[in-house]
Design a protein around this motif. Structure first.
Motif, PDB file in Angstrom:
ATOM      1  N   ILE A  15      -5.316   6.995   4.748  1.00  0.00           N
ATOM      2  CA  ILE A  15      -4.538   6.550   3.586  1.00  0.00           C
ATOM      3  C   ILE A  15      -3.115   6.294   4.068  1.00  0.00           C
ATOM      4  CG2 ILE A  15      -3.735   7.125   1.271  1.00  0.00           C
ATOM      5  CD1 ILE A  15      -6.284   8.641   0.828  1.00  0.00           C
ATOM      6  N   THR A  16      -2.750   5.007   4.036  1.00  0.00           N
ATOM      7  CA  THR A  16      -1.454   4.620   4.573  1.00  0.00           C
ATOM      8  C   THR A  16      -0.658   3.848   3.521  1.00  0.00           C
ATOM      9  OG1 THR A  16      -0.374   3.673   6.539  1.00  0.00           O
ATOM     10  CG2 THR A  16      -2.274   2.470   5.648  1.00  0.00           C
ATOM     11  N   LYS A  23       0.692   8.237  -1.116  1.00  0.00           N
ATOM     12  CA  LYS A  23      -0.326   8.650  -0.134  1.00  0.00           C
ATOM     13  C   LYS A  23      -0.710  10.119  -0.244  1.00  0.00           C
ATOM     14  CE  LYS A  23       2.232   7.694   3.368  1.00  0.00           C
ATOM     15  NZ  LYS A  23       3.400   7.188   2.625  1.00  0.00           N
ATOM     16  N   THR A  24       0.289  10.994  -0.198  1.00  0.00           N
ATOM     17  CA  THR A  24      -0.003  12.426  -0.121  1.00  0.00           C
ATOM     18  C   THR A  24      -0.690  12.900  -1.397  1.00  0.00           C
ATOM     19  OG1 THR A  24       1.836  12.726   1.399  1.00  0.00           O
ATOM     20  CG2 THR A  24       1.010  14.701   0.306  1.00  0.00           C
ATOM     21  N   THR A  25      -0.257  12.373  -2.535  1.00  0.00           N
ATOM     22  CA  THR A  25      -0.884  12.721  -3.813  1.00  0.00           C
ATOM     23  C   THR A  25      -2.338  12.248  -3.811  1.00  0.00           C
ATOM     24  OG1 THR A  25       1.270  12.345  -4.841  1.00  0.00           O
ATOM     25  CG2 THR A  25      -0.617  12.579  -6.308  1.00  0.00           C
ATOM     26  N   ALA A  27      -4.278  11.343  -1.259  1.00  0.00           N
ATOM     27  CA  ALA A  27      -5.083  11.953  -0.191  1.00  0.00           C
ATOM     28  C   ALA A  27      -5.527  13.360  -0.600  1.00  0.00           C
ATOM     29  CB  ALA A  27      -4.293  11.991   1.119  1.00  0.00           C
ATOM     30  N   LEU A  38      -8.131  17.351   4.979  1.00  0.00           N
ATOM     31  CA  LEU A  38      -6.884  16.604   4.836  1.00  0.00           C
ATOM     32  C   LEU A  38      -5.947  16.878   6.017  1.00  0.00           C
ATOM     33  CD1 LEU A  38      -5.000  14.967   2.945  1.00  0.00           C
ATOM     34  CD2 LEU A  38      -4.399  17.126   1.855  1.00  0.00           C
ATOM     35  N   THR A  40      -2.112  15.788   6.944  1.00  0.00           N
ATOM     36  CA  THR A  40      -0.847  15.125   6.657  1.00  0.00           C
ATOM     37  C   THR A  40      -0.126  14.995   7.992  1.00  0.00           C
ATOM     38  OG1 THR A  40      -0.871  16.265   4.536  1.00  0.00           O
ATOM     39  CG2 THR A  40       1.200  15.242   5.177  1.00  0.00           C
ATOM     40  N   CYS A  82      -9.603  13.069   6.170  1.00  0.00           N
ATOM     41  CA  CYS A  82      -8.749  12.232   5.329  1.00  0.00           C
ATOM     42  C   CYS A  82      -7.335  12.303   5.896  1.00  0.00           C
ATOM     43  CB  CYS A  82      -8.794  12.737   3.891  1.00  0.00           C
ATOM     44  SG  CYS A  82      -7.824  11.752   2.739  1.00  0.00           S
ATOM     45  N   ASP A  84      -3.389  11.111   6.264  1.00  0.00           N
ATOM     46  CA  ASP A  84      -2.265  10.619   5.447  1.00  0.00           C
ATOM     47  C   ASP A  84      -1.077  10.330   6.365  1.00  0.00           C
ATOM     48  OD1 ASP A  84       0.129  10.592   3.940  1.00  0.00           O
ATOM     49  OD2 ASP A  84      -0.168  12.608   3.131  1.00  0.00           O
ATOM     50  N   HIS A  86       2.257   7.100   7.154  1.00  0.00           N
ATOM     51  CA  HIS A  86       2.911   5.869   6.698  1.00  0.00           C
ATOM     52  C   HIS A  86       2.888   4.740   7.731  1.00  0.00           C
ATOM     53  CE1 HIS A  86       6.266   7.009   9.233  1.00  0.00           C
ATOM     54  NE2 HIS A  86       6.272   8.203   8.661  1.00  0.00           N
ATOM     55  N   CYS A  88       0.184   2.911  10.752  1.00  0.00           N
ATOM     56  CA  CYS A  88      -1.258   2.984  11.019  1.00  0.00           C
ATOM     57  C   CYS A  88      -1.722   2.300  12.289  1.00  0.00           C
ATOM     58  CB  CYS A  88      -2.025   2.433   9.829  1.00  0.00           C
ATOM     59  SG  CYS A  88      -1.776   0.667   9.540  1.00  0.00           S
TER      60      CYS A  88
END
Ligand code: ADP
Ligand code: MN
Length: 178
Positions: A15-16, A23-25, A27, A38, A40, A82, A84, A86, A88
């Motif tokens: 998730i980028t 994203k964080t929410t 993911a 997960l 992060t 998953c 997370d 910003h 990629c």
């Protein structure tokens, strides 16, 4: 080797998106909903020192891509992750079965980062990044179009829809990779 591994029975998802797109929410909700692990990446970088020092001007760490990839290689091998982050394009293509790029309107990115207490230059840089579609372009250059899902993340309704779409992908992947 093929870009995606058919050996995984549970998918790896990235998730980028620009900081502030959600994203964080998202993911966290996806990981909870379908039982993915997960990661992060921003936290991992700080905790395990996977950076080349601190950039005072932009209040951020200098990313060391090789260190991050080396550190994550083993955790990606079994699937069910998953991720997370910003940025990629530096992750190996073979790691991911789905790349989600979250997008948000300029005003939302601005307001969310301001609320987070980001310095003005960092807010401006990220707003510009979203306007210029930097992350979406990076994703398109780095992954096959078929595995990219670009999703709008302006409202809580959209957030819920996005989580549902991603969760549905995970369920279908598992069903077809038993
Ligand atoms: P990122 O991890 O991409 O920087 P976050 O998940 O931390 O983004 O979200 C930033 C802020 O914006 C949080 O306060 C979050 O609650 C809010 N937010 C994120 N996505 C949405 C959305 N789709 N609708 C409303 N608020 C959102
Ligand atoms: Mn985040």
């Amino acid at each position: 080797p093929p870009p995606t591994s058919p050996a995984r029975s549970s998918p790896n998802i990235l998730i980028t998106g620009t900081p502030g797109t959600g994203k964080t929410t998202a993911a966290g909700m996806v990981a909870d909903a379908v039982g993915l692990e997960l990661v992060t990446v921003g936290d991992l970088i700080k905790q395990r020192n996977l950076h080349d020092g601190y950039d005072e001007e932009f209040d951020t760490y200098w990313l060391n891509e090789d260190k991050v990839v080396d550190e994550m290689e083993e955790m990606m091998a079994g699937g069910g992750m998953c991720i997370d982050f910003h940025t990629c394009g530096f992750f190996p293509e073979r790691w991911f079965d789905l790349v989600v790029v979250l997008r948000a309107d300029t005003k939302n990115v601005y307001d969310r980062l301001e609320r987070r207490g980001y310095k003005q230059n960092k807010i401006d840089e990220n707003v510009e990044c979203e306007i210029m579609q930097v992350v979406a372009d990076d994703a398109r250059e780095s992954y096959k179009a078929e595995i990219i899902m670009e999703l709008s993340s302006n409202t809580l309704d959209e957030m819920e829809d996005n989580v549902e779409k991603i969760a549905a992908f995970v369920s279908e992947f598992r069903r077809s990779h038993q």
